[in-house]
Write an enzyme that holds these catalytic residues in place. Sequence first.
Site, PDB file in Angstrom:
ATOM      1  CD  GLN A 217      39.311-102.084  40.887  1.00 54.22           C
ATOM      2  OE1 GLN A 217      38.283-102.035  40.210  1.00 54.22           O
ATOM      3  NE2 GLN A 217      40.174-103.069  40.788  1.00 54.22           N
TER       4      GLN A 217
ATOM      5  CB  CYS B  38      32.249-104.135  34.384  1.00 49.29           C
ATOM      6  SG  CYS B  38      32.674-105.662  35.196  1.00 49.29           S
TER       7      CYS B  38
ATOM      8  CE  LYS C 130      45.334-110.023  30.908  1.00 47.19           C
ATOM      9  NZ  LYS C 130      45.101-110.383  32.307  1.00 47.19           N
TER      10      LYS C 130
ATOM     11  NE  ARG D  86      37.262-107.793  43.256  1.00 45.40           N
ATOM     12  CZ  ARG D  86      38.049-107.487  42.232  1.00 45.40           C
ATOM     13  NH1 ARG D  86      39.322-107.847  42.242  1.00 45.40           N
ATOM     14  NH2 ARG D  86      37.574-106.824  41.193  1.00 45.40           N
TER      15      ARG D  86
ATOM     16  CG  HIS E 192      36.725-104.030  31.474  1.00 48.31           C
ATOM     17  ND1 HIS E 192      35.728-104.191  32.413  1.00 48.31           N
ATOM     18  CD2 HIS E 192      36.364-104.800  30.422  1.00 48.31           C
ATOM     19  CE1 HIS E 192      34.819-105.027  31.954  1.00 48.31           C
ATOM     20  NE2 HIS E 192      35.184-105.413  30.742  1.00 48.31           N
TER      21      HIS E 192
ATOM     22  CG  ASP F  78      36.447 -99.880  37.641  1.00 53.56           C
ATOM     23  OD1 ASP F  78      37.143-100.073  36.631  1.00 53.56           O
ATOM     24  OD2 ASP F  78      35.604-100.690  38.064  1.00 53.56           O
TER      25      ASP F  78
ATOM     26  CG  HIS G  96      33.765-100.188  32.845  1.00 52.57           C
ATOM     27  ND1 HIS G  96      33.559 -99.957  34.191  1.00 52.57           N
ATOM     28  CD2 HIS G  96      34.399-101.376  32.745  1.00 52.57           C
ATOM     29  CE1 HIS G  96      34.026-100.984  34.875  1.00 52.57           C
ATOM     30  NE2 HIS G  96      34.546-101.859  34.034  1.00 52.57           N
TER      31      HIS G  96
END
Length: 789
Positions: free
Chosen positions: A519, A472, A606, A501, A664, A521, A523
């Site tokens: 991911q 992000c 969320k 991570r 997200h 992912d 946005h």
Amino acid sequence: QAEPSPGRILQRHLVSAHGLALFENHTALAKLAALYPPPPESAKATDAASHGRKEGKRTTEGSGAKIEGVSRIGGEFALAPEPPWLSKRLAILEKIKERNAKQLIELKKPAITVKLPDGKEMPGVAWQTSPLDIAAAIAKGLANATCVASVRYSSRHAGIGPAVVNADREEADDMNGGSAEWELWDAFRPLEGDCDLKLHKFDEPQGKEVFWHSSAHILGEALESLFSAQLTHGPALETGFFYDSYLGNNAFAKEMEGDVEKKVLKIIGEKKDFERVVITKEDALSLFADNPFKMSIITSKIPDNASTTVYRSGTFVDLCRGPHLPNTGRIKAFEVTKTSASLWLGKQGNDQLQRVYGITFPDKNQHKEWKHFQEEAAKRDHRKIGIEQELFFFDEMSPGSCFFLPLGGRIYNKLCSVIREQLWMRGYDEVVTPNMYNMNLWHTSGHAAKYKDNMFCLDIEQQEFGLKPMNCPGHCLMFKQRNRSYRELPLRLADFGVLHRNEISGALTGLTRVRRFQQDDAHIFCMVSQIKEEVTGCLDMIKTVYDWLGMDFALKLSTKPETALGDPKVWEIAERYMAEALDLFKDQVGKTWSLNPGDGAFYGPKIDVQVFDALKRPHQCATVQLDFVQPMRFNLKYQSAGDAKHENDGSGLESGFERPVMVHRAVLGSVERMIAILTEHFAGKWPVWLSPRQCQVVPVSKIYCDYATQVQRRLRAEGFYADVDLSCRTLKKMIRESQLAQYNFILVVGADESAAESVNVRSRDNEVLGMKTLHAFIDELHGLVRDKK
């Protein structure tokens, strides 16, 4: 003057409530750093905990006040049974109980009315009548089955002393006056006023949570008694529980499991009552003087002159807010399920702890059923299937980073490609962002304040850099790269970038918990007015993909948490948009949703998406989250359609500009973790469209090897994963081995098939589908792949 729009109210409140100065202080940065915590192994319990306990996080550094002593505090340790501090602790507790009993005698005990779910009202006496008394008055069987109660007070009588503070939570119990909210209540604990009452059995989420939390206490008693273990925390999980303890330099050995199981069964057989005891901070410091970890919790979490609670069962005393079972005899079966290492507060550099997981049941038959289920799950274990099918493996040269072999790479790439197809159809643009950023980026985003311990950091030319754990902040830089107009919104950026991570080694578990992953992912930067449409679009994509995977899912709207930043009006507006999107999605596809109060992110509400595999196990994969905070931290803005005014609103925006909202969004979540879930969901029997082994061509004899090779090449030219077995062993053996290797189709070829340019098709389940022309079979395969069959 016209009423301002919801979007304008939202922008105004965000600025006035936060202000730029707020983000300069450590507390706010620490909250911001909680963005994107490491994914759990399994989904959290959802509506089980109306009191808000979060799975496995009861004494983590981030909950409530900060715990001091975050380093090595364990000291010297010797494994020994029955440590002397057990009897010392009990003697102190007995004196506290005597003091409390004298004070309780002085309390007035007025009549109260208890209202049941069916509307029936039953009389009681404050400070005497318990939920268990009410249950027994209805039926003895109900009382025996009740694990815990839920209470909602309409009026509540004042108790003794200051409000009770939970040592593992910052909030205080409402001891004075009424409360409109339900709270979990010990079945044996006397009621304190007029109330509505619900009774929960083991088959309800509330009952399971309390059952397994009480079981963790019994496990803790065994660990203390057998090994002098210094306990830290022991929460209930989605299934079962664990207890972390300090054993010095000693690891929890396999042979210790049998001793623990024998001790737990002995404690269960003694049917020891659970007792709730209110204590002062000074009492707590005396009770746990021999446990530096509990002392750290007490000194950090409990204010001076405040009270908290401990629970006792037999010789065991633990700092705990409860609630608990009436007695240990409610538990009929126990098993140690696994052990692992962990770290105090989950922080590198702190003491290493030993984590013991367990499972219990109120009925031995339920335990047998569970064991059968585990045996079936073990057959599906992705780590086992991954090796057997040559999909992936791990090596100690790179812990937590998976090696995907060619067959596993096919599955990985196919999942990414079908997501990319959806992204293109839905107006996303895929971007590529750096793997490494200067640490200043993470200071701007807020992650550096607390998430840094979960990052891999490097020193480069005397500057600190970090491998990215999420995408992000990089996407915020992309949005900010040039001036933006409202005409460009929504701007949908997708990213399959590699993330890292720094998970502790003891937490690494196959593909479900790794250090290196990707991911699907994305946005979305949009206007406030576009939130509803964008969220609905995300939900539609989630449904499309999970329908292909044959997995059902549940939707939960997680609302404003206690740690939320911002004005409540902001949250009301944001939650309304999310609820409207969920309602619209329900009208479109019939998928209902539920509320998960207080479990939203601090930066916005969320939607948690729980998916269920073939064994009905829940997994947290997809998510849709609103974020109003990062656009402010990065000072993101776009030129608005009108002449927006920002005089004296503290936003820092010039006239004519607005702040975007950030959404997200992930569908698969971690691709690695999704492959683990799918491996076990399909039990290694991959559907044709996702299969790394779609066809195996088998010639009936050596003279047809050339034709078999031609068939294989034709299939590969059409884009299918096809192999040919030219070993010329017995036909039966080649077919059987192909089926065990989970080829979707085995294509037998001989004289008839060669003459007619055909194949004789059978499935991996030995279903004979007969002879088909190669052209017709290829058309069928294209249809199965196209339709995701």
